[in-house]
Design an enzyme around this catalytic site. Structure first.
Site, PDB file in Angstrom:
ATOM      1  N   ASP A  10      14.662   4.764 -18.847  1.00 60.31           N
ATOM      2  CA  ASP A  10      14.026   4.334 -20.091  1.00 60.31           C
ATOM      3  C   ASP A  10      14.621   2.967 -20.458  1.00 60.31           C
ATOM      4  OD1 ASP A  10      12.450   4.565 -22.498  1.00 60.31           O
ATOM      5  OD2 ASP A  10      14.314   4.947 -23.576  1.00 60.31           O
ATOM      6  N   SER A  11      14.015   2.334 -21.457  1.00 64.26           N
ATOM      7  CA  SER A  11      14.560   1.057 -21.920  1.00 64.26           C
ATOM      8  C   SER A  11      15.917   1.243 -22.599  1.00 64.26           C
ATOM      9  CB  SER A  11      13.600   0.413 -22.917  1.00 64.26           C
ATOM     10  OG  SER A  11      13.521   1.218 -24.076  1.00 64.26           O
ATOM     11  N   CYS A  73       9.950   6.396 -19.946  1.00 63.95           N
ATOM     12  CA  CYS A  73       9.499   5.285 -20.778  1.00 63.95           C
ATOM     13  C   CYS A  73       7.978   5.235 -20.725  1.00 63.95           C
ATOM     14  CB  CYS A  73      10.089   3.974 -20.265  1.00 63.95           C
ATOM     15  SG  CYS A  73       9.483   2.566 -21.195  1.00 63.95           S
ATOM     16  N   GLU A 152      17.476   1.553 -31.899  1.00 69.02           N
ATOM     17  CA  GLU A 152      18.467   1.037 -30.933  1.00 69.02           C
ATOM     18  C   GLU A 152      19.550   0.187 -31.614  1.00 69.02           C
ATOM     19  OE1 GLU A 152      19.010   1.100 -27.499  1.00 69.02           O
ATOM     20  OE2 GLU A 152      17.411   2.507 -27.035  1.00 69.02           O
ATOM     21  N   CYS A 184       6.293   7.494 -27.740  1.00 68.26           N
ATOM     22  CA  CYS A 184       7.442   6.686 -27.294  1.00 68.26           C
ATOM     23  C   CYS A 184       8.629   7.635 -27.303  1.00 68.26           C
ATOM     24  CB  CYS A 184       7.661   5.525 -28.266  1.00 68.26           C
ATOM     25  SG  CYS A 184       9.264   4.716 -28.019  1.00 68.26           S
ATOM     26  N   HIS A 186      11.612   7.296 -27.781  1.00 68.43           N
ATOM     27  CA  HIS A 186      12.611   7.119 -28.837  1.00 68.43           C
ATOM     28  C   HIS A 186      12.262   7.914 -30.107  1.00 68.43           C
ATOM     29  CE1 HIS A 186      13.980   3.649 -26.484  1.00 68.43           C
ATOM     30  NE2 HIS A 186      15.009   3.526 -27.300  1.00 68.43           N
TER      31      HIS A 186
END
Ligand code: DGL
Length: 266
Positions: A10-11, A73, A152, A184, A186
């Site tokens: 993932d990012s 992701c 983040e 997403c 996140h």
């Protein structure tokens, strides 16, 4: 039986929402997680740049001998689909198709919202997957570009997060939408906040990570890729950004760490 690791990427910390489901269901598997937090967010970056990031991570995971890839992701999967298998010759799964299948069994009003990054929304990947299963569903695509940078960030500013969530929930005013899909990885991290501000007509909040367990088990079994059932799986992390911040995210999600190393991907 194949004891090689499963790669997941993932990012940043978003993929931990996927990994936390997988480690419960695949206790004998070893996972190698790549979190590209130094270059997050990905959701608002252009496709050509993300293509480079995606392939750098895939090359890294291939060098680690991964037998299977979990694309945690959605932005990456939306742009590059099944590239893990097509270009890197490693079987893979993403979150979008399995979630599309699940949605058709959940929404009773047949009106659902996709909360996702700009990139994912632009590709209409979730909408396409949902309509493939049930063409009468009305899909509200809600880009939420402020969320990942806030999640983040080293010091979460709660007031900004609440304001952003309310801005995006406002888009559902006047609809009959009963389901929000966290498009997403996140967003399940902030599920309690989203749920607390959501209007009463939103009954279901879908974490796509819960939708991939069964199809992933089926795929791994069909390919005879399962690890030795007597072996305990390990979890190795390779993170391009702040290690301490990542470690505390793992603790928050109760994801055990076998090793956690800094990685340079470019
Ligand atoms: N968590 C990723 C996704 O599911 C990427 C989010 C981002 O970095 O913007 O899309």
């Amino acid at each position: 039986m194949v004891n090689a690791p499963i790669g997941i990427f993932d990012s940043g910390i978003g993929g931990l929402t996927v990994l936390r489901q997988l480690i419960k269901q695949f206790p004998n598997e070893t996972f190698i997680y790549v979190g590209d937090s130094a270059r997050a967010p990905w959701g608002n970056k252009d496709k050509a740049l993300l293509s480079i990031y995606n392939d750098q991570i895939m090359t890294f995971l291939k060098s680690k001998g991964c037998k299977f890839i979990v694309v945690a992701c959605n932005t990456s999967q939306s742009y590059f689909g099944d590239r893990a298998s097509q270009k890197f010759n490693i079987p893979s799964i993403g979150l979008i198709e399995p979630t599309g299948k699940r949605i058709s069994q959940i929404s009773t009003t047949k009106e659902v919202a996709i909360f996702a990054t700009d990139g994912t929304i632009k590709t209409k990947s979730y909408e396409t997957a949902i309509l493939r299963e049930d063409p009468v569903t009305i899909v509200h695509n809600v880009p939420c570009p402020k969320l990942v940078p806030l999640i983040e960030s080293k010091q979460l500013i709660l007031e900004d997060l609440k304001a952003a969530i309310n801005e995006y929930l406002d888009k559902l005013k006047g609809t009959h939408c009963d389901t929000i899909v966290y498009g997403c990885s996140h967003y399940p991290i902030i599920h309690p906040l989203i749920k607390s501000y959501a209007p009463a007509h939103i009954k279901y909040f879908i974490d796509p990570a819960t939708c991939i367990v069964a199809p992933m088990k089926a795929q791994i079994n069909a390919l005879n890729l399962s690890a030795d059932p007597t072996k305990k799986g390990e979890i190795h992390f390779h993170v391009s950004g702040d290690i301490a911040q990542f470690k505390s995210a793992c603790e928050q999600f109760e994801v055990p760490i076998t090793s956690l190393n800094k990685v340079t991907l470019d």
